[in-house]
Scaffold this motif. Structure first.
Motif, mmCIF file in Angstrom:
data_model
loop_
_atom_site.group_PDB
_atom_site.id
_atom_site.type_symbol
_atom_site.label_atom_id
_atom_site.label_comp_id
_atom_site.label_asym_id
_atom_site.label_seq_id
_atom_site.Cartn_x
_atom_site.Cartn_y
_atom_site.Cartn_z
ATOM 1 N N THR A 149 -69.914 -11.218 -128.108
ATOM 2 C CA THR A 149 -70.626 -12.192 -127.207
ATOM 3 C C THR A 149 -70.548 -13.845 -126.857
ATOM 4 O OG1 THR A 149 -70.230 -12.510 -129.768
ATOM 5 C CG2 THR A 149 -72.103 -11.204 -129.527
ATOM 6 N N GLY A 150 -69.143 -13.709 -126.924
ATOM 7 C CA GLY A 150 -68.607 -15.104 -126.211
ATOM 8 C C GLY A 150 -69.000 -15.483 -124.418
ATOM 9 N N THR A 151 -68.817 -16.759 -125.070
ATOM 10 C CA THR A 151 -69.913 -17.103 -123.453
ATOM 11 C C THR A 151 -69.344 -17.087 -121.742
ATOM 12 O OG1 THR A 151 -68.168 -19.281 -123.922
ATOM 13 C CG2 THR A 151 -70.478 -19.074 -124.836
ATOM 14 N N PHE A 152 -68.124 -16.164 -122.601
ATOM 15 C CA PHE A 152 -67.959 -16.185 -120.735
ATOM 16 C C PHE A 152 -68.390 -14.731 -120.392
ATOM 17 C CE2 PHE A 152 -64.840 -13.774 -124.249
ATOM 18 C CZ PHE A 152 -64.608 -12.676 -123.980
ATOM 19 N N ARG A 153 -69.383 -14.103 -121.116
ATOM 20 C CA ARG A 153 -69.723 -12.333 -120.969
ATOM 21 C C ARG A 153 -70.578 -12.630 -120.677
ATOM 22 N NH1 ARG A 153 -67.315 -8.185 -120.003
ATOM 23 N NH2 ARG A 153 -65.773 -8.636 -121.805
ATOM 24 N N GLU A 185 -83.720 -0.348 -111.448
ATOM 25 C CA GLU A 185 -83.553 -1.026 -112.311
ATOM 26 C C GLU A 185 -82.117 -1.395 -112.921
ATOM 27 O OE1 GLU A 185 -84.189 -2.331 -117.243
ATOM 28 O OE2 GLU A 185 -86.198 -3.334 -114.940
ATOM 29 N N ARG A 186 -81.410 -2.055 -113.041
ATOM 30 C CA ARG A 186 -79.286 -1.793 -113.680
ATOM 31 C C ARG A 186 -79.066 -2.344 -114.101
ATOM 32 N NH1 ARG A 186 -75.437 -3.278 -110.142
ATOM 33 N NH2 ARG A 186 -76.289 -4.565 -108.097
ATOM 34 N N GLU A 187 -78.797 -2.360 -114.787
ATOM 35 C CA GLU A 187 -77.821 -3.491 -115.706
ATOM 36 C C GLU A 187 -76.385 -3.602 -115.205
ATOM 37 O OE1 GLU A 187 -76.579 -3.159 -120.244
ATOM 38 O OE2 GLU A 187 -78.459 -3.565 -120.853
ATOM 39 N N LEU A 188 -75.722 -5.117 -115.347
ATOM 40 C CA LEU A 188 -74.814 -6.296 -114.510
ATOM 41 C C LEU A 188 -73.966 -6.578 -115.487
ATOM 42 C CD1 LEU A 188 -72.818 -6.286 -112.215
ATOM 43 C CD2 LEU A 188 -74.741 -8.438 -111.576
ATOM 44 N N GLU A 189 -73.195 -6.457 -116.380
ATOM 45 C CA GLU A 189 -72.255 -7.372 -117.356
ATOM 46 C C GLU A 189 -70.680 -8.160 -115.904
ATOM 47 O OE1 GLU A 189 -71.640 -6.821 -120.268
ATOM 48 O OE2 GLU A 189 -72.799 -5.298 -120.969
ATOM 49 N N LEU A 190 -71.067 -8.846 -116.448
ATOM 50 C CA LEU A 190 -70.111 -10.136 -116.200
ATOM 51 C C LEU A 190 -69.223 -10.651 -117.225
ATOM 52 C CD1 LEU A 190 -72.802 -12.253 -113.509
ATOM 53 C CD2 LEU A 190 -71.843 -10.281 -113.408
ATOM 54 N N ASP A 191 -67.879 -10.608 -116.107
ATOM 55 C CA ASP A 191 -67.139 -11.777 -116.876
ATOM 56 C C ASP A 191 -66.991 -12.648 -116.290
ATOM 57 O OD1 ASP A 191 -64.571 -12.708 -117.801
ATOM 58 O OD2 ASP A 191 -63.315 -11.139 -118.199
ATOM 59 N N LEU A 192 -67.432 -14.006 -116.374
ATOM 60 C CA LEU A 192 -67.018 -15.084 -115.766
ATOM 61 C C LEU A 192 -65.900 -15.439 -115.640
ATOM 62 C CD1 LEU A 192 -70.084 -17.081 -117.932
ATOM 63 C CD2 LEU A 192 -70.311 -15.636 -115.875
ATOM 64 N N ARG A 193 -64.748 -15.070 -116.475
ATOM 65 C CA ARG A 193 -63.199 -15.636 -116.494
ATOM 66 C C ARG A 193 -62.763 -15.112 -115.013
ATOM 67 N NH1 ARG A 193 -61.297 -13.217 -121.470
ATOM 68 N NH2 ARG A 193 -62.500 -10.813 -120.416
ATOM 69 N N LYS A 194 -63.684 -13.835 -113.833
ATOM 70 C CA LYS A 194 -63.132 -13.356 -112.844
ATOM 71 C C LYS A 194 -64.239 -14.268 -112.109
ATOM 72 C CE LYS A 194 -62.471 -8.706 -114.879
ATOM 73 N NZ LYS A 194 -63.056 -7.245 -114.774
ATOM 74 N N ALA A 198 -67.933 -14.769 -112.049
ATOM 75 C CA ALA A 198 -68.770 -16.133 -112.009
ATOM 76 C C ALA A 198 -69.902 -16.528 -111.084
ATOM 77 C CB ALA A 198 -67.173 -17.507 -111.887
ATOM 78 N N GLY A 199 -69.486 -15.723 -109.412
ATOM 79 C CA GLY A 199 -69.872 -16.446 -108.566
ATOM 80 C C GLY A 199 -71.433 -15.623 -108.696
ATOM 81 N N ARG A 200 -71.224 -14.433 -108.987
ATOM 82 C CA ARG A 200 -72.917 -13.777 -109.071
ATOM 83 C C ARG A 200 -73.653 -14.532 -109.966
ATOM 84 N NH1 ARG A 200 -70.449 -7.715 -109.822
ATOM 85 N NH2 ARG A 200 -69.786 -7.354 -107.057
ATOM 86 N N GLY A 201 -72.800 -15.018 -111.225
ATOM 87 C CA GLY A 201 -74.161 -14.806 -112.696
ATOM 88 C C GLY A 201 -74.377 -16.443 -112.240
ATOM 89 N N ARG A 202 -73.852 -17.462 -111.278
ATOM 90 C CA ARG A 202 -74.290 -18.302 -110.662
ATOM 91 C C ARG A 202 -75.456 -17.951 -109.570
ATOM 92 N NH1 ARG A 202 -68.300 -20.050 -109.994
ATOM 93 N NH2 ARG A 202 -69.054 -19.240 -107.695
ATOM 94 N N LEU A 203 -75.596 -17.401 -108.656
ATOM 95 C CA LEU A 203 -76.401 -17.113 -108.029
ATOM 96 C C LEU A 203 -77.784 -16.825 -109.132
ATOM 97 C CD1 LEU A 203 -77.886 -16.611 -105.145
ATOM 98 C CD2 LEU A 203 -76.574 -14.218 -105.632
ATOM 99 N N ASP A 207 -68.017 -25.430 -121.175
ATOM 100 C CA ASP A 207 -66.235 -25.860 -121.013
ATOM 101 C C ASP A 207 -65.769 -24.241 -120.695
ATOM 102 O OD1 ASP A 207 -66.521 -26.632 -123.083
ATOM 103 O OD2 ASP A 207 -66.366 -26.272 -124.768
ATOM 104 N N VAL A 208 -66.669 -23.096 -120.875
ATOM 105 C CA VAL A 208 -66.559 -21.522 -119.720
ATOM 106 C C VAL A 208 -66.068 -22.254 -118.014
ATOM 107 C CG1 VAL A 208 -67.102 -19.267 -119.399
ATOM 108 C CG2 VAL A 208 -66.975 -20.097 -121.886
ATOM 109 N N ARG A 209 -67.144 -22.863 -118.003
ATOM 110 C CA ARG A 209 -67.821 -22.646 -116.235
ATOM 111 C C ARG A 209 -67.047 -24.401 -115.987
ATOM 112 N NH1 ARG A 209 -71.933 -20.191 -119.244
ATOM 113 N NH2 ARG A 209 -72.706 -18.586 -117.164
#
Length: 863
Positions: free
Chosen positions: A485-489, A446-455, A459-464, A586-588
């Motif tokens: 805590t923004g919606t881009f994170r 198990e690992r933790e993954l931080e995503l910045d949806l502006r990248k 964003a592709g990882r989050g969609r998947l 708005d973010v996407r």
């Protein structure tokens, strides 16, 4: 027989093994090398014969498993796991390395998957034993014990499920035998261990197999084990009818006869030791065919999939599991000095976790393990001795770091690999392609993954991950972000389990690509959703997963459900998810115009129906409604910020609704208090009016229970209520005066509610409130209680000298260049030490010191 190639024996070589036993694996390799058979028959599903060549590919790295699933019902599936130290895997690799044919001989998966739950007879169907020119059933196979089928909807932890006799099968705690005596049919290993005077079967297996040196006759251990199994099976009532073991062994015998006709006597069989006596004594061909007549069947597909050591563990529910796959993998893989190498691994792991472990610790642990083995009469240190040594020497007697050693090394998180050429459903291939493109590799740990949806990549990882969750493939679970805590994170916890391959196969009915399957699944879920909140949650998931084709369908269903639903609670539950969806859109960059219209309509209907819905509620219903009011308040705040026409007016109308709730006597106190608090936080209620409303709610004419509920609504729930009381001592004084005036008879009734209210505060807030309350109420002036009393740290006006003293520290924390302006009244001691505050009344000392009162319990301080 240990010299060169030996003459083929007259009888087939039956090598009875323990599944996933490294000692058995080494013995199988030595026996095959000595006997040099012309064909190797292995316990497993014969449909997988075409997959055997893949086992020789360099890209194939165990642990892996054969996966069989019903074509028309992918959820009905079974696994046949194989580790590097599994005897079956060793037999496969030996055959491939020496150019010898290898075949699986167990009952076909097409029958195993159709077989019902253990103890339930399969339905009678037409005879499936299609005859070839030899008169035998066509060459198919069935999984061994770890391949039990499951019913639709049952847990998918598939594996060898309790088939009696395999040495890896755990004991069945069922009734029907004397207490403390193992059941021979479910755990023959325990019976043999008990006969040898061992309480622990694992220790017996280590002593007699794992630590046994190579003998002159490589077949001797198999002969001894066959004799023991034969004696056990003589006393076993195998029952009558279509017992699973009897059917499997009948098919094995038919396959063995066919191999002997084709290859003569040069046949070697690798199977669970329990089955060897049945294969040796044989049976009439007609009797075997009779057992196989009329077996149910389904169409099945098979492939190789990666597996993990954790799923080989018995604790995962795997029937033929072992307690320590990581330890067994170590024993099988190291060439020499296994104890020294193992304890070196342990030391390396503990050092990675910042524990102080030196080479001297390793040396001492090795000595202790060897001493313990000698004291216990064991030939070599086993897992129990090395564990005891690690606990005493490297962990200082603590089981906490020892738990880490067990999880990471004794069990382990090794994830196998299979070649790309392995058969897979189209959806699995599309998923693998996307994983490679996004560089998102499946991992067992198990690992933790931080995503910045502006990248773009993130964003592709989050969609998947969102699309897979919608399909029921829980590779990732959303987690709370530690940073913004923004919606881009987005933050995810990822862990790939072998069962997810089954989930992917199940999801393949929705489409051949991840996008297409997720879209079809969302459209279907919209039509079957049971409540309005389910539809709004689905709309939110469609936006997160970016499914533009599914969103219009979901929105049509949402609009229809919203128009027909009259329950204010349902509307209040649905509104927050819709408003969150607007922010995600708005973010996407998604068009959310339809969502905004539905959200505004829901909000209007909530405003109208909420006041009547908040009357005549009991305590539990009032608490639930309070949570819904909080959710609607947050949603309206976000919706009011939306530039769409009319959305700004929604906020003002909502505040009017809160004023109605705050003033209506028929509304429960927890809701009235919460409405007042929300109005105060939004600046729509002056502090003086807030104090007046609190005074009315806490007046002597109000029942203590209602007053306590009002306080719970106003300052409860951990939503900053404690800091509000700290900074507004008028409100604290009102609460304090009310509490000291509660009659003794009623105090015990309101105490649990008050304790719940104040226990949600941070420890520092509780401590400060305790200080203020302990020092007494004093006169209630405009400046507050503490000011009127002249307490240190409180004054009518700000102390600029004390405030300026913290400027250098603040600048340092913010990373600003340069020092303070020097006028802040702060200095540092001569050696550049800690900043000291000056000025004021010398209150730079810790004001939190008190007389030992338990300030974690505010309620009762004044009592």
């Amino acid at each position: 027989m240990s010299g060169g190639p030996a003459a083929a024996p007259a009888e087939p070589v039956l090598l009875g093994v323990r599944h996933h036993g490294p000692g058995s694996a080494r013995a199988v390799r030595a026996a095959l090398q000595a006997c040099r058979p012309e064909v190797v028959l292995i316990e497993g599903p014969p449909e997988a014969d075409v997959l055997i060549p893949l086992a020789g590919r360099e890209e194939m790295r165990p642990p892996v498993a054969l996966l069989a699933h019903a074509v028309d019902e992918p959820g009905r599936s079974a696994f046949w796991p194989l580790a590097e130290f599994s005897p079956e895997w060793v037999a496969l690799r030996w055959a491939l390395d020496h150019g010898v044919p290898a075949r699986f001989i167990d009952l076909p998966a097409t029958h195993t998957l159709a077989w019902r739950a253990p103890g339930e007879e399969p339905p009678e169907q037409e005879e499936t034993g299609e005859k070839g020119k030899s008169g035998e059933p066509r060459e198919q196979g069935e999984p061994r014990e770890q391949g039990e089928p499951r019913e639709q909807g049952e847990p998918r932890e598939q594996g060898e499920q309790g088939a009696p006799g395999d040495l890896g099968t755990p004991a069945d705690p069922g009734a029907g035998r004397p207490a403390g005596l193992p059941d021979v049919r479910t755990d023959p290993l325990a019976v043999l261990a008990a006969a040898a005077g061992y309480d622990d079967p694992e220790r017996w297996w280590e002593d007699v197999v794992e630590h046994r040196g190579a003998g002159e006759d490589p077949l001797a251990p198999f002969a001894a084990l066959e004799e023991a199994m034969g004696a056990l099976r003589e006393d076993t009532d195998e029952g009558s009818g279509r017992d699973r073991d009897l059917v499997r062994e009948a098919y094995m015998r038919l396959r063995l006869r066919a191999a002997r006709r084709e290859f003569g006597s040069g046949v070697a069989v690798v199977c669970g030791a329990w089955h060897v006596p049945a294969l040796r004594r044989g049976a009439a061909v007609a009797a075997d065919r009779a057992l196989l007549k009329g077996l149910p069947k389904v169409k099945a597909d098979l492939t190789w999939v990666p597996w993990t050591h954790r799923r080989l563990a018995r604790s995962s529910g795997y029937g033929a599991g072992i307690d320590s796959p990581g330890w067994y993998g170590h024993l099988f893989g190291v060439p020499d000095r296994p104890v020294e190498r193992w304890l070196t691994k342990v030391a390396g792991l503990l050092r990675e976790e910042d524990r102080i472990v030196s080479p001297a610790h390793v040396i001492e642990a090795v000595r202790l393990a060897e001493t313990l083995a000698a004291m216990r009469g064991r030939p070599l240190p086993g897992l129990s001795e090395t564990t005891d040594a690690v606990r005493a020497v490297m962990c200082e007697g603590s089981d906490v770091p020892l738990g880490l050693v067990h999880d990471r090394l004794v069990v382990g998180d090794v994830l196998g690999e299979v070649p790309e050429e392995a058969p897979a459903v189209p959806l699995q291939r599309d998923l693998a392609r996307i994983q490679r493109r996004l560089r998102l590799r499946p991992e067992a740990l198990e690992r933790e993954l931080e995503l910045d949806l502006r990248k773009e990549t993130d964003a592709g990882r989050g969609r998947l991950l969102h699309r897979l969750r919608l399909l029921g493939v829980g590779w990732g679970e959303p987690a709370a972000s530690r940073g913004s805590t923004g919606t881009f994170r987005e933050t995810w916890r990822l862990r790939w389990e072998p069962e997810l391959f089954v989930r992917v196969a199940e999801a393949g009915v929705w489409g051949t690509t991840v996008l297409g399957a997720a879209t079809a699944k969302a459209e279907a879920d919209a039509g079957t959703a049971r409540s309005l909140a389910d539809v709004t949650a689905l709309a939110e998931r469609c936006l997160l997963a970016e499914l533009p084709a599914a969103l219009p369908v979901v929105m049509r269903v949402l609009a229809d459900r919203a128009a027909l639903d009259t329950d204010v609670g349902h509307l209040a539950q649905a509104l927050p998810a819709l408003v969150r969806s607007l922010r995600y859109g708005d973010v996407r960059g998604t068009d959310t115009g339809a969502l905004a219209e539905v959200a505004a309509g829901l909000a209007e209907r909530v405003f109208v129906g909420l006041p009547p819905a908040c009357t005549a509620l009991d305590a539990d219903a009032a608490e639930e409604m309070r949570r819904q009011v909080d959710a609607v308040h947050g949603a309206v705040g976000l919706l009011g910020d939306d530039p769409a026409p009319g959305h700004g007016e929604l906020r003002h109308r909502w505040l009017r609704v809160l004023r109605v709730l705050a003033a209506r006597d028929t509304v429960p106190g927890v809701l009235r208090g919460r409405a007042v608090r929300l109005l105060l936080d939004d600046g729509d209620l002056p502090p003086e009016e807030t104090a007046r409303l609190m005074g009315l709610a806490l007046s002597p004419g109000t029942p203590p229970g209602d007053a306590a509920a009002w306080i719970e609504g106003f300052v409860g729930g951990g939503a900053g209520g404690g800091m509000l009381l700290v900074h507004d001592e008028r409100l604290l004084g009102l609460v304090d005066a009310w509490l000291t005036g509660v009659p003794a008879a009623a105090f015990t009734d309101v105490l649990p509610l008050l304790r719940r209210t104040f226990s949600a505060y941070e420890p520092g807030v509780r401590r400060t409130l305790g200080e203020l309350v302990r020092r007494g109420p004093g006169p209630r002036g405009a400046a507050g209680t503490a000011t009127a009393l002249g307490l240190p740290g409180f004054a009518a006006e700000p102390d600029t000298a004390r405030a300026d003293a913290v400027v250098p520290v603040v600048r340092l924390l913010l990373g600003l260049d340069g020092d303070g302006d020097g006028d802040g009244g702060g200095d540092r001691d001569g050696d550049g030490g800690t900043l000291r505050a000056t000025g004021g009344d010398g209150a730079g000392a810790d004001r939190r010191e008190h007389d030992g009162t338990d300030d974690s319990d505010l309620v009762g301080v004044r009592r």
